[in-house]
Design an enzyme around this catalytic site. Structure first.
Site, PDB file in Angstrom:
ATOM      1  N   GLU A 126       0.809  -1.358   0.000  1.00  0.00           N
ATOM      2  CA  GLU A 126      -0.009   0.224   0.019  1.00  0.00           C
ATOM      3  C   GLU A 126       0.918   1.247  -0.172  1.00  0.00           C
ATOM      4  O   GLU A 126       0.525   2.249  -0.517  1.00  0.00           O
ATOM      5  CB  GLU A 126      -1.107   0.065   1.228  1.00  0.00           C
ATOM      6  CG  GLU A 126      -2.148  -0.908   1.176  1.00  0.00           C
ATOM      7  CD  GLU A 126      -1.685  -2.302   1.408  1.00  0.00           C
ATOM      8  OE1 GLU A 126      -0.772  -2.677   1.937  1.00  0.00           O
ATOM      9  OE2 GLU A 126      -2.556  -3.186   1.207  1.00  0.00           O
ATOM     10  N   HIS A 164     -11.162  -4.671   9.846  1.00  0.00           N
ATOM     11  CA  HIS A 164     -11.863  -4.510   8.708  1.00  0.00           C
ATOM     12  C   HIS A 164     -13.033  -3.657   8.368  1.00  0.00           C
ATOM     13  O   HIS A 164     -13.601  -3.916   7.607  1.00  0.00           O
ATOM     14  CB  HIS A 164     -12.116  -5.741   7.666  1.00  0.00           C
ATOM     15  CG  HIS A 164     -10.841  -6.427   7.340  1.00  0.00           C
ATOM     16  ND1 HIS A 164      -9.999  -6.931   8.171  1.00  0.00           N
ATOM     17  CD2 HIS A 164     -10.369  -6.515   6.183  1.00  0.00           C
ATOM     18  CE1 HIS A 164      -8.864  -7.256   7.468  1.00  0.00           C
ATOM     19  NE2 HIS A 164      -9.169  -7.311   6.266  1.00  0.00           N
TER      20      HIS A 164
END
Lengths: 358, 317
Positions: A60, A129
Site C-alpha cells: 500500500e 476491517h
C-alpha cells in the site's frame, strides 16, 4: 435516467474520465484481472488495457507513492485502496508526501490524484476491517475528503474528484455498492465542497453522510409520522466542509443532530459541531446531539456489531433530545472515561460497605 | 570526457563544499533555522551522478539534498535564500533545508521522511514508461532507508515493472548516530537490493571519476533496457548528521582517516597530474566559487521574508 447500482455508477465515472483524458489511469490491488475486489473496476482492463488498469503487489505504501510520484510529473492516477483500513499502511505517502508536496515546493507541484477506498461496518468483518477513518484525512490540510452516499452522487463526485488538481480521498461504503438509484445518461459532475439537502424540513436538521444518509432518511420518515419535520443534509464533501449550507439550515430549524459512522472522539461530527457553534450559535434552541459509532473496536458477533452502529432508533432518540422531548440522552463518554467512572463508583460502594460494617 | 566537463565536475564539487561550509556558518550565526544536514564529504556522489544525465531526466533526493540541488544547476542564491526562509528561496521559503524543489530543472525534492522518496521515484519511472519516453530517474537516499518498508516495496515493483529508475544509496556508514552494520543483517546495502533481481553495484563514493563511470554505465543501460539499477556509493559525511549532532559516536581517528580520502583534493591532484588543468586555473575556479557563495549569502540576506498572507497560499491547487 437509468437505474444502476452504486458500484456501476462509479464504474461509469471511471470509464468516462479515462475516455476523456489519456492521463487518467487506475492502479491498485486486484483492480485489473480480478475486476476489482468490489467490482468497481469491472471491465476496465478489457477496455483500456493493462497500461492504464494496473494490478499491484500488496504494497500500500508503494501504491500510494507511485500514484503520488506519477502525479508529480503530470499523470492523473485513480488509486484504489481495497479498503480504508489498508490505507493506514500508506499514511506516510498520503499525509507526509501527497498532502504536502504543493506547499513544500512553494506551489510548484500539483498532485491530481484520487485515492478511492470503501470503509464502514456491517458485514461482520471484525475490528481490523470495519473502520471509518474520515477524520484521519479531514485533519490534514492539502487533502480533500469526499463521501458519496447515492449512485447519482458517486458518479458526479468521482468525476469531479478525478478532474481536481489536488489529492482527493474518495470514501465509499462497503454496504452501498449494491444500492440502486437513478443516474442520468448525460454528462454531469457534482461540485466538491457543496452539501446537498436530501430532504427538506423545518423542525430539526439531521447532518450526515455516506451510508448513514439512508438510515437518517428512514428515521426522518418515521419522525414525520410523529409530526416532526426533519431536514436531512448530506455533507457529500467532508473537507472542504460546506458550513454555509449547514448554518442556513440551522437558521431555519434551530436544532440539529449529527449522524456519523465513525467514532465520537475527534470524529467528523465533532468538527461539524465545533464549526456550527462558531457560525450558528445564535440560532441554537438546543444543544446539538451526536449519534456515532460506539466507542469500541468493532466486534465480530452479529448482535454486538449491530448495537455498535448507529441505527434509526438511535437517530430518533437523538432528535427527541434535540426537540426537548423525553429521550435517553445519547451523549456517550469515551470508553476509558466510562471505565474510570465505574471504577470510582465501585470504590465508593466499597467504602460505604466498609463504613456500614464499622 | 571533454576537458571542460572534467573541470566542471571540479567546479561543482567545490561549489557544494564552499556552499555547505557557508551554510554551516550561517546556521551558527542564527540565519538558518530548523535542521541543517550538510553534504560535506559526499560531493563526489551527487556530482558524479547528476553530471551523467540529461536535463529532461528526473532527480529526487532525501533531506541531505543541497548538494544534489546545486549539482542539478539550481541557483545557489535561491538555494541559500530557501535556507534563510526567504521569499526568493527555491520553495518560496516554505520548504527549508529538507525541501528544495525546482520542478523546471526536474529536481523533484527534498523529502524528509527516510525512504519516502523511493516510491515517488517509482511513480515517476512509471509515468515515463506510461508516456513511452526514454528519460531516467535518479533517486538518492541514505543507508538508513534500506531498513524501511518503502525501500523493499519500491525495489520489488521497480524490478517487476521494469521502471527506469537508478536507485543510488549514499552509504555514509551512519544513519544519524547508528552505524549501518549495527542495524543491517547484511552490512552491504547493495546485497539487500540484490534479491529483487536487479543489477547492483558498489562504488567508491569518494572518487568522482569512479562514480561518474558507474553513473554513465547505469544511465546508458537504464535508458536502453528500461530496467532499474541499484548503486551503493560508499561515502562519508565529515560533519554530524545535522548541525545539532556533536558526533560522539565516531572516533577522531576514523574521521581523520576518511579526510585522507577527501574527494576534492584527490580530484584536484588528478586534474593537475593529468595536465587537464593547471593549479592556477583551479585556484581561479576556487576564487570564482568564493564569490558565487558570497553573492548567494548576500542575495539571501537581502531578500524579503515571505508576506504574512503567503501562509495560506499553495495549500491547494
Amino acid at each position: 435516467m437509468a437505474v444502476m447500482m452504486y458500484r456501476q455508477a462509479l464504474n461509469q465515472a471511471l470509464r468516462e474520465e479515462m475516455r476523456r483524458d489519456p492521463n487518467v489511469f487506475v492502479i491498485g490491488e486486484e483492480v485489473a484481472l480480478y475486476q476489482g475486489a468490489y467490482r468497481v473496476t469491472e471491465g476496465l482492463l478489457q477496455e483500456f488495457g493493462e497500461k492504464r488498469v494496473v494490478d499491484t503487489p500488496i504494497s500500500e505504501e508503494a501504491i500510494a507513492g507511485i500514484g503520488t510520484g506519477s502525479a508529480m510529473v503530470g499523470l492523473r492516477p485513480v488509486v484504489e485502496m481495497m479498503t480504508i483500513n489498508f490505507a493506514i499502511l500508506a499514511m506516510d505517502q498520503i499525509v507526509n508526501h501527497a498532502a504536502k508536496l504543493r506547499y513544500m515546493s512553494g506551489g510548484q507541484l500539483k498532485i491530481p490524484m484520487v485515492i478511492r477506498a470503501p470503509q464502514g461496518a456491517g458485514m461482520q468483518l471484525g475490528a481490523q476491517h470495519s473502520q471509518n477513518l474520515e477524520s484521519w484525512f479531514m485533519h490534514v490540510p492539502g487533502l480533500k475528503v469526499i463521501a458519496a452516499s447515492t449512485p447519482y452522487d458517486a458518479k458526479g463526485l468521482l468525476k469531479s474528484a478525478i478532474r481536481d488538481d489536488n489529492p482527493v480521498i474518495f470514501l465509499e461504503h462497503e454496504l452501498l455498492y449494491t444500492m440502486k438509484g437513478e443516474v442520468p445518461e448525460e454528462e454531469y459532475t457534482i461540485p466538491i465542497g457543496k452539501a446537498d439537502i436530501k430532504r427538506e424540513g423545518k423542525d430539526v436538521t439531521i447532518i450526515t453522510y455516506l451510508r448513514m444518509l439512508s438510515v437518517a432518511l428512514s428515521a426522518a420518515n418515521a419522525l414525520s409520522a410523529e409530526g416532526i419535520d426533519a431536514e436531512v443534509i448530506d455533507l457529500r464533501s467532508l473537507r472542504p466542509l460546506d458550513i454555509d449550507t449547514l448554518t442556513e439550515s440551522l437558521r431555519k430549524t434551530h436544532r440539529a443532530v449529527v449522524v456519523e459512522e465513525d467514532w465520537p472522539t475527534c470524529g467528523a461530527g465533532a468538527e461539524v459541531m465545533a464549526r456550527l457553534q462558531e457560525t450558528a450559535f445564535d440560532y441554537f434552541d438546543s444543544p446539538i446531539y451526536r449519534v456515532t459509532l460506539e466507542d469500541v473496536p468493532m466486534p465480530y458477533s452479529k448482535n454486538l456489531e449491530k448495537s455498535a452502529i448507529p441505527d434509526e432508533a438511535k437517530i430518533i432518540n437523538a432528535v427527541h433530545c434535540a426537540m426537548g422531548q423525553r429521550c435517553q440522552l445519547p451523549i456517550r463518554r469515551p470508553t476509558e472515561e466510562i471505565m474510570q467512572v465505574e471504577a470510582k463508583e465501585e470504590e465508593e460502594v466499597e467504602e460505604q460497605e466498609e463504613i456500614s460494617r464499622q | 570526457m571533454e576537458k571542460n566537463e572534467l573541470i566542471d565536475m571540479y567546479r561543482q564539487m567545490v561549489l557544494i563544499r564552499k556552499f555547505e561550509d557557508s551554510a554551516g556558518e550561517m546556521y551558527k550565526r542564527g540565519k538558518i533555522g530548523g535542521f541543517l544536514h550538510l553534504y560535506i564529504g559526499q560531493e563526489a556522489v551527487a556530482v558524479g551522478f547528476i553530471s551523467a544525465i540529461r536535463p529532461d531526466d528526473y532527480v529526487i533526493g532525501a533531506y541531505r539534498e543541497h548538494g544534489q540541488a546545486l549539482a542539478r544547476g539550481m541557483e545557489p542564491g535561491r538555494v541559500m535564500a530557501e535556507l534563510f526562509g526567504k521569499r526568493t528561496g527555491v520553495s518560496k521559503g516554505k520548504g527549508g533545508s529538507m525541501h528544495m524543489f525546482d520542478v523546471e530543472k526536474h529536481f523533484m525534492g527534498g523529502h524528509g521522511i527516510v525512504g519516502g522518496g523511493m516510491p515517488l521515484a517509482a511513480g515517476m519511472g512509471f509515468a515515463i514508461n506510461y508516456r513511452e519516453t526514454d528519460q531516467v530517474v535518479i533517486c538518492f537516499f541514505g543507508d538508513g532507508a534500506v531498513n524501511e518498508g518503502a525501500f523493499h516495496e519500491s525495489l520489488n515493483i521497480a524490478s517487476l515493472w521494469r521502471l527506469p529508475v537508478i536507485y543510488v544509496c549514499e552509504n555514509n556508514l551512519y544513519g544519524m548516530g547508528t552505524a549501518f552494520e549495527r542495524v543491517s543483517s547484511i552490512p552491504q546495502a547493495f546485497r539487500r537490493a540484490q534479491c529483487y533481481d536487479m543489477e547492483v553495484e558498489s562504488v567508491d563514493g569518494m572518487d568522482v571519476l569512479a562514480v561518474r563511470e558507474a553513473a554513465d554505465r547505469a544511465v546508458r543501460l537504464t535508458r536502453r533496457d528500461r530496467t532499474p539499477r541499484f548503486i551503493e556509493a560508499i561515502t562519508y559525511r565529515y560533519r554530524g548528521h545535522s548541525m545539532a549532532d556533536p558526533g560522539a559516536y565516531r572516533t577522531k581517528e576514523e574521521i581523520r582517516e576518511w579526510e585522507q580520502r577527501d574527494p576534492i583534493p584527490k580530484y584536484r591532484h588528478y586534474l593537475i597530474d593529468q595536465h587537464i588543468a593547471t593549479e592556477q586555473e583551479l585556484n581561479d575556479i576556487d576564487s570564482e566559487i568564493d564569490k558565487i557563495v558570497e553573492d548567494a549569502v548576500q542575495f539571501a540576506e537581502e531578500s524579503p521574508e515571505p508576506a504574512p498572507e503567503e501562509l495560506f497560499e499553495d495549500v491547494y491547487a
